[in-house]
Every structure is written in C-alpha cells, then in structure tokens.
Write an enzyme that holds these catalytic residues in place. Sequence first.
Site, mmCIF file in Angstrom:
data_model
loop_
_atom_site.group_PDB
_atom_site.id
_atom_site.type_symbol
_atom_site.label_atom_id
_atom_site.label_comp_id
_atom_site.label_asym_id
_atom_site.label_seq_id
_atom_site.Cartn_x
_atom_site.Cartn_y
_atom_site.Cartn_z
ATOM 1 N N ALA A 113 0.893 -1.050 0.121
ATOM 2 C CA ALA A 113 -0.027 -0.090 -0.176
ATOM 3 C C ALA A 113 0.772 1.125 0.037
ATOM 4 C CB ALA A 113 -0.836 -0.017 1.223
ATOM 5 N N LYS A 114 0.357 2.270 -0.099
ATOM 6 C CA LYS A 114 1.001 3.673 -0.050
ATOM 7 C C LYS A 114 0.063 4.731 0.134
ATOM 8 C CE LYS A 114 5.568 4.720 -0.008
ATOM 9 N NZ LYS A 114 6.469 3.960 0.329
#
Length: 424
Positions: A113-114
């Site tokens: 994720a980011k």
Amino acid sequence: MEKAHNGTAMKEASALATAQAQFDQAVQYLDLEPGLVDLLRWPRRELTVSFPVKMDDGTVRRFVGYRVHHNMSRGPTKGGIRYHPEVTLDEVRALAMWMTWKCALVNIPYGGAKGGVVCDPHKLSQHELEGLTRRYATEIAILISPEGDIPAPDMGTNAQVMAWIMDTYSMHRGYSTPAVVTGKPINIGGSQGRNEATGRGVIFTTREALKLLNKPLAGASVVVQGFGNVGSVAALTAHELGCKVIAVSDVKGGIYNPKGLDIYAVMRHARETRSVVGFPGSDGLTNAELLSLPCDVLVPAAMENQITAYNAAAVQCKVLAEGANGPTTPEADAILLDKGVFIIPDILCNAGGVIVSYFEWVQGLQAFFWEEKEVTERMEHFMVKAFHDVHREARRLQVDMRTAAQVLAIGRVADATTTRGLYP
Ligand code: NAD
C-alpha cells in the site's frame, strides 16, 4: 528536457509507467494466466480524499490526499505515507505496487500500500502539520487498521507524524491501538532500530554487492543523493564502516570533498542549518553533478526518476544502491547495465525499513520488545538472504538483478493469489 529546480532531470515518465514497465519485463519469465497478470498490474483499491485544514492565520485550506492498496494476497497491506508537493495518484499507485513486491521479496507476510498528501511539510507550522495529519488519518481511517493496512513514514513524514496518526485512530476507537502504524516513537511502542533500518539495510546489501566484485566495503568511495532518513543513515553507516563518503546532497544542493566527509559533522551542520549546503571544508555541487561523480557506490536516496535516459550515460559508479524507490527509469537501466554497473534494485536495497516495521508490528502485537542489536541482526539476516536469493535467480535466468527480484516477488504473490482461489 525540463530541469527541476535543483538541476536534476525532471520526472519524464510517471513512476507508474516505470513500475508497470518493470512488471511487464519480469512477467515474461513467469508462466502466469493473462487474467492474473492484468490483475497484478493494477491496484486493488484507491481512495482520494479532499479535506480542510485550519491554518495558523485563521484561513481554511483544502488539501488532497491518497491511500492506495495494491495487493493483499499475502497479508495486510503495508506502506508509507508521503508528504510532498508533487505527490500524484499515479506516483502513489507505483509506490504501492513496489511495496507489494518488496514485502514478497524479503518474505514478510504483507501486501503493498502507499499514501500521500499533496503539501510541502517544510512550509507548514507544527500545529498545521498536526491538524493536516489528524484530518488525513480520519479520512483514510476506513482503510487503515492493525489487521488491514498499516502505514509508516516516507518522504516528508516521520515518527511524530506516525504518533499523531496512532493517537487519532486510537481516539476514535476509545483505546490505544499502537499496531495501526509503524515507525512510531519508541516511547509509544516503536521499535529500536526502525529509524536507522532503511539506511543500514542499504549498506548491508551494498557490502554483499561489493563482495561479488571482490571489493571490500572499507575504503570504498560513496556518494549519496538525499540526506533525509534514508540518505543520512546510509551515509553515516558507510562512514562508520570505513567507507569514504565523498559527496552528499539534499534538495538545496550538494557538497563534495574527495578526501571524504565527516558525516557526524555533516549531520550536525544539517540539523543546525536545515541543509548540507555550506558545510565547512567542502565544495558545492549540484545534484546533477553529484550523480555523475566517479565513485564505487552511488546511493540515490531522494526521489524517483533521478537517473534517466538523459543522464545515465554520465553515471560513473560501480554499484548503484537504490535507497529511494524508483530512482532509475527503465531506459536508464539499460544504459547502466551496458556500462556494467551492478544495480541493487530498490525493492531489495531499501527493504530494511519495512522489515523492521514488520518487527515493530510483531513486537507491538506481542507487547514484548527486543533490543536494538537483535533487531538489526535479524534485519541483516533477512536482507542478506534476499540479496543472495535475487543474485541466484539472476544467474539462473541470465537476467539483471532488478528483473530477478521482480520475478521472485511477482511469482510469490501470484502463487499466494492462486492458492487462495477466486472469490466468489
Ligand atoms: P526524507 O524526507 O527523510 O528525505 C528526503 C531527502 O531527499 C531530503 O534530504 C531532501 O532534501 C532530499 N530531496 C528531496 N527532493 C530532492 C531532489 N529533487 N533532489 C535531491 N534531493 C532531494 O525521505 P526518506 O524517508 O529518506 O525517503 C527517501 C527515499 O527513500 C524515498 O524514495 C522513499 O520512498 C524511500 N524509502 C524510504 C524509506 C523509509 O523508511 N523512510 C523506506 C524505503 C524507501
């Protein structure tokens, strides 16, 4: 070509284009269903938020932020939060995808994720930064949780920002939930050695690469672009292990001393003046000049797309240790490989941070904390193993280290996805 304000090549391709080009190159070596390839090429879910923050002068300003989950086949998603004026959704998508491959490559049970907020944290007061962070954390609270998605620091964020996110999330729950973020301050459940982990890991993999080239780490000349969390610790670790760090830089410019810089003193100077520029006894140079200095090891530790088709031919290092995510474009990769540069790809080189984030999460969930020596030794073990796994795969397939790293990582994610089966 446009030039960025610091003189280096501007982003000519989006980070997402780079991430997908690397993916396309690697999947050629895997026997995957076309439907699965298409699935892994794109994020699983994306959230864009637009939210108000009360500024110190009483006005209200709107900010835009993102949180992207790329893949969760191997576990909860994991990835940093970036505060930078040039954050885009495509950049966050690319960074989320790289997180999936990074976690799979070093074999920790996470997906990728980011997150990011379009802002310049250096132009905000502490009070404004706290307000922005708490509101952004609330906006993305539908996606983050200790079991679902665990943020960490990235460019422009730090342990304090993680503390505010943890506190905001905990206030909404009504009890403390330290495991919702990693990279926290030690006094609220952070891990020893987390702050230093990424930079140290960069140097551990560099040492392994130099061994393959029959060069000792001690005495090697090192150049570091970016003097933040990753760059400063990489420079310091290299200095402590006997390397000659001849140049470092930040967004304002670089400093150079062919005899080697005293990194402790540079760190003090940077703390006091908020830049490495002007360090006594050094010559000034631009980031573009820094990237083309002759050296044994070049560590890009700032932004993506710094080594491109425009400047790759001028790069004169033996080992490129990618502290940053995505610093090298696919076109530059080809030029560097032709020149015989040994590239330690980002998803391997800078994985020390997420490995110790994993340790922090594990320690927090067990409420049992380890000493720094144990943390760093365990991280080193994961890094060295991953380095040699990639090198072995590169030799087996007769490909470069980046392609080999991606092949291993994508293969593991594809495998997990297939084992879980298709719902419904
Ligand atoms: P940071 O904000 O602590 O530091 C960034 C540094 O880069 C600063 O010195 C800044 O002045 C400099 N910089 C910014 N733009 C620049 C430019 N255009 N040219 C030259 N220097 C520039 O960020 P960080 O956490 O050290 O992250 C740096 C890179 O490492 C990013 O690509 C990030 O995604 C990656 N990374 C970070 C971690 C981590 O644990 N923090 C882990 C893995 C990868």
